[in-house]
Design an enzyme around this catalytic site. Structure first.
Site, mmCIF file in Angstrom:
data_model
loop_
_atom_site.group_PDB
_atom_site.id
_atom_site.type_symbol
_atom_site.label_atom_id
_atom_site.label_comp_id
_atom_site.label_asym_id
_atom_site.label_seq_id
_atom_site.Cartn_x
_atom_site.Cartn_y
_atom_site.Cartn_z
ATOM 1 N N GLU A 78 -12.052 -4.647 -5.456
ATOM 2 C CA GLU A 78 -12.513 -3.255 -5.308
ATOM 3 C C GLU A 78 -11.699 -2.293 -6.185
ATOM 4 O OE1 GLU A 78 -11.908 -5.331 -2.690
ATOM 5 O OE2 GLU A 78 -13.982 -5.673 -2.062
ATOM 6 N N ASN A 79 -10.469 -2.672 -6.532
ATOM 7 C CA ASN A 79 -9.635 -1.783 -7.365
ATOM 8 C C ASN A 79 -10.219 -1.560 -8.762
ATOM 9 O OD1 ASN A 79 -6.426 -2.920 -6.012
ATOM 10 N ND2 ASN A 79 -7.679 -1.176 -5.415
ATOM 11 N N TRP A 80 -11.161 -2.426 -9.194
ATOM 12 C CA TRP A 80 -11.806 -2.201 -10.501
ATOM 13 C C TRP A 80 -12.573 -0.877 -10.504
ATOM 14 C CZ3 TRP A 80 -10.027 -4.892 -14.322
ATOM 15 C CH2 TRP A 80 -9.696 -6.243 -14.172
ATOM 16 N N TRP B 142 2.895 7.988 -2.406
ATOM 17 C CA TRP B 142 4.321 8.151 -2.733
ATOM 18 C C TRP B 142 4.460 9.067 -3.954
ATOM 19 C CZ3 TRP B 142 7.662 7.023 -6.800
ATOM 20 C CH2 TRP B 142 9.024 6.910 -6.491
ATOM 21 N N GLY C 118 0.133 5.427 -4.424
ATOM 22 C CA GLY C 118 -0.494 6.694 -4.809
ATOM 23 C C GLY C 118 0.061 7.857 -3.998
ATOM 24 N N GLU D 151 0.558 -13.470 12.259
ATOM 25 C CA GLU D 151 1.073 -12.289 12.951
ATOM 26 C C GLU D 151 0.989 -11.118 11.983
ATOM 27 O OE1 GLU D 151 1.889 -12.251 16.106
ATOM 28 O OE2 GLU D 151 1.561 -14.415 16.282
ATOM 29 N N ASP E 177 0.825 -1.203 0.000
ATOM 30 C CA ASP E 177 0.000 0.000 0.000
ATOM 31 C C ASP E 177 0.864 1.260 0.000
ATOM 32 O OD1 ASP E 177 -2.306 1.491 0.038
ATOM 33 O OD2 ASP E 177 -2.623 1.308 2.196
ATOM 34 N N GLY E 178 0.352 2.312 -0.618
ATOM 35 C CA GLY E 178 1.004 3.617 -0.535
ATOM 36 C C GLY E 178 1.622 4.110 -1.838
ATOM 37 N N ARG F 169 1.675 -5.127 6.060
ATOM 38 C CA ARG F 169 1.028 -4.060 5.286
ATOM 39 C C ARG F 169 1.891 -2.817 5.392
ATOM 40 N NH1 ARG F 169 -5.063 -2.467 4.216
ATOM 41 N NH2 ARG F 169 -4.674 -0.666 2.916
ATOM 42 N N SER G 224 -7.067 -5.675 -6.088
ATOM 43 C CA SER G 224 -8.235 -6.216 -5.379
ATOM 44 C C SER G 224 -9.482 -6.100 -6.251
ATOM 45 C CB SER G 224 -8.453 -5.451 -4.070
ATOM 46 O OG SER G 224 -8.981 -4.175 -4.347
HETATM 47 C C1 FPP Z 1 -1.699 0.157 -3.469
HETATM 48 O O1 FPP Z 1 -1.289 1.490 -3.440
HETATM 49 C C2 FPP Z 1 -1.164 -0.550 -4.612
HETATM 50 C C3 FPP Z 1 -1.899 -1.121 -5.615
HETATM 51 C C4 FPP Z 1 -3.369 -1.064 -5.652
HETATM 52 C C5 FPP Z 1 -1.260 -1.807 -6.759
HETATM 53 C C6 FPP Z 1 -0.025 -2.590 -6.461
HETATM 54 C C7 FPP Z 1 0.720 -2.786 -7.718
HETATM 55 C C8 FPP Z 1 2.063 -2.766 -7.863
HETATM 56 C C9 FPP Z 1 3.005 -2.636 -6.730
HETATM 57 C C10 FPP Z 1 2.668 -2.866 -9.209
HETATM 58 C C11 FPP Z 1 2.414 -4.108 -9.973
HETATM 59 C C12 FPP Z 1 2.668 -5.352 -9.237
HETATM 60 C C13 FPP Z 1 3.169 -6.488 -9.765
HETATM 61 C C14 FPP Z 1 3.171 -7.711 -8.944
HETATM 62 C C15 FPP Z 1 3.705 -6.574 -11.128
HETATM 63 P P1 FPP Z 1 -2.405 2.620 -3.576
HETATM 64 O O2 FPP Z 1 -2.559 2.933 -5.008
HETATM 65 O O3 FPP Z 1 -3.652 2.182 -2.884
HETATM 66 O O4 FPP Z 1 -1.735 3.807 -2.794
HETATM 67 P P2 FPP Z 1 -2.455 4.924 -1.897
HETATM 68 O O5 FPP Z 1 -3.115 4.194 -0.759
HETATM 69 O O6 FPP Z 1 -1.305 5.768 -1.449
HETATM 70 O O7 FPP Z 1 -3.415 5.648 -2.768
#
Ligand code: FPP
Length: 245
Positions: A66-68, A24, A22, A206, A19-20, A187, A64
């Site tokens: 939900e990410n759709w 970053w 976005g 854990e 996570d993070g 996480r 996830s």
């Molecule tokens: C969460 O950060 C990250 C994701 C929803 C996507 C994760 C994908 C990758 C690390 C790249 C592709 C992976 C592979 C295995 C090739 P966020 O977008 O929710 O960040 P935020 O909470 O700061 O908005």
């Protein structure tokens, strides 16, 4: 920090909520997609470090259900990134004897992505050192409902009797049927939530929360998580005294 890790007490399975990305990117005044692109570097380093240590299963929550619902532009960019990363990294996985596997509603992925993923999974199917499991279009509630539907159908067809439904049978209907439950769930980004990830499987895991945003997650952060895990007493409902004896 690596020297302090007890290699005889490693978690067999580590699951990670990355996570993070976005935030970053936002901190750098860039688009969210830039965060995801840099997240791939952290994926590479985490996979390499876990394999070097001798971790047998590493599950990464890459997308996830939900990410759709994210903006179409971001969803498309994530799918493209997945395709290009899998394409680029399959040889490295093979060279390092790492098997690629996936859990989730894979049928809902765009066909190009599904194809690339399937090819990489087939090519690496014989690799034994570590399984890298990507959770894609995954959510735990989806997975559990899916298992319930399949079990209900089997009961209806009289293939299973209701009395035979137990934990082990239920496990066998989950996407993770072939994997042990994760002993450690990490996480990143300081958020302390499970976000619909492996709800059944983490009953006794854990939990470790890192303040690092995912693109900044490095070797030392994984070592720190494992060391923290190794300092914990896992009681599984028993008392401290019972564990000691
Ligand atoms: C969460 O950060 C990250 C994701 C929803 C996507 C994760 C994908 C990758 C690390 C790249 C592709 C992976 C592979 C295995 C090739 P966020 O977008 O929710 O960040 P935020 O909470 O700061 O908005």
């Amino acid at each position: 920090m690596k020297e302090k890790i007890d290699l005889s007490k490693l978690p067999r399975h580590i699951a990670v909520i990355m996570d993070g990305n976005g935030r970053w990117a936002k901190q750098k005044g860039r688009l969210r997609v830039f965060g995801h692109q840099n997240g791939v570097l952290a994926v590479r380093e985490t996979v390499e470090t876990a394999a070097e240590l001798g971790i047998k299963f590493l599950t990464l929550y890459a997308f996830s259900t939900e990410n759709w619902n994210r903006p179409k532009f971001e969803v498309n960019a994530l799918m493209e990134l997945l395709i290009s990363t899998i394409r680029k990294e399959t040889k490295t996985l093979t060279d390092n004897n790492i098997r690629l596997e996936a859990i989730g509603d894979l049928d809902s992925l765009p066909s190009g992505c599904r194809k690339e993923l399937q090819e990489a999974m087939d090519l690496t199917a014989g690799n034994k050192r570590m399984s890298l499991i990507l959770a894609l279009s995954y959510s735990s509630k989806w997975e559990i409902l899916n298992a319930v539907k399949k079990i209900a159908t089997a009961v209806e067809k009289k293939e299973i009797s209701v009395n035979n439904i137990n934990e082990s049978l239920f496990n066998s209907f989950l996407c993770t049927a072939n994997f042990p439950d994760p002993e450690l769930l990490i996480r990143t980004s300081g958020e302390q939530r499970i976000s619909n990830f492996l709800l059944w499987q983490i009953a006794y895991s854990e939990l470790y929360f890192s303040e690092k945003l995912w693109p900044d997650f490095r070797k030392e952060d994984l070592y720190a998580a494992i060391l923290d895990y190794q300092g914990r007493e896992r009681r599984f409902g028993k008392t401290s005294e019972q564990i000691a004896s």
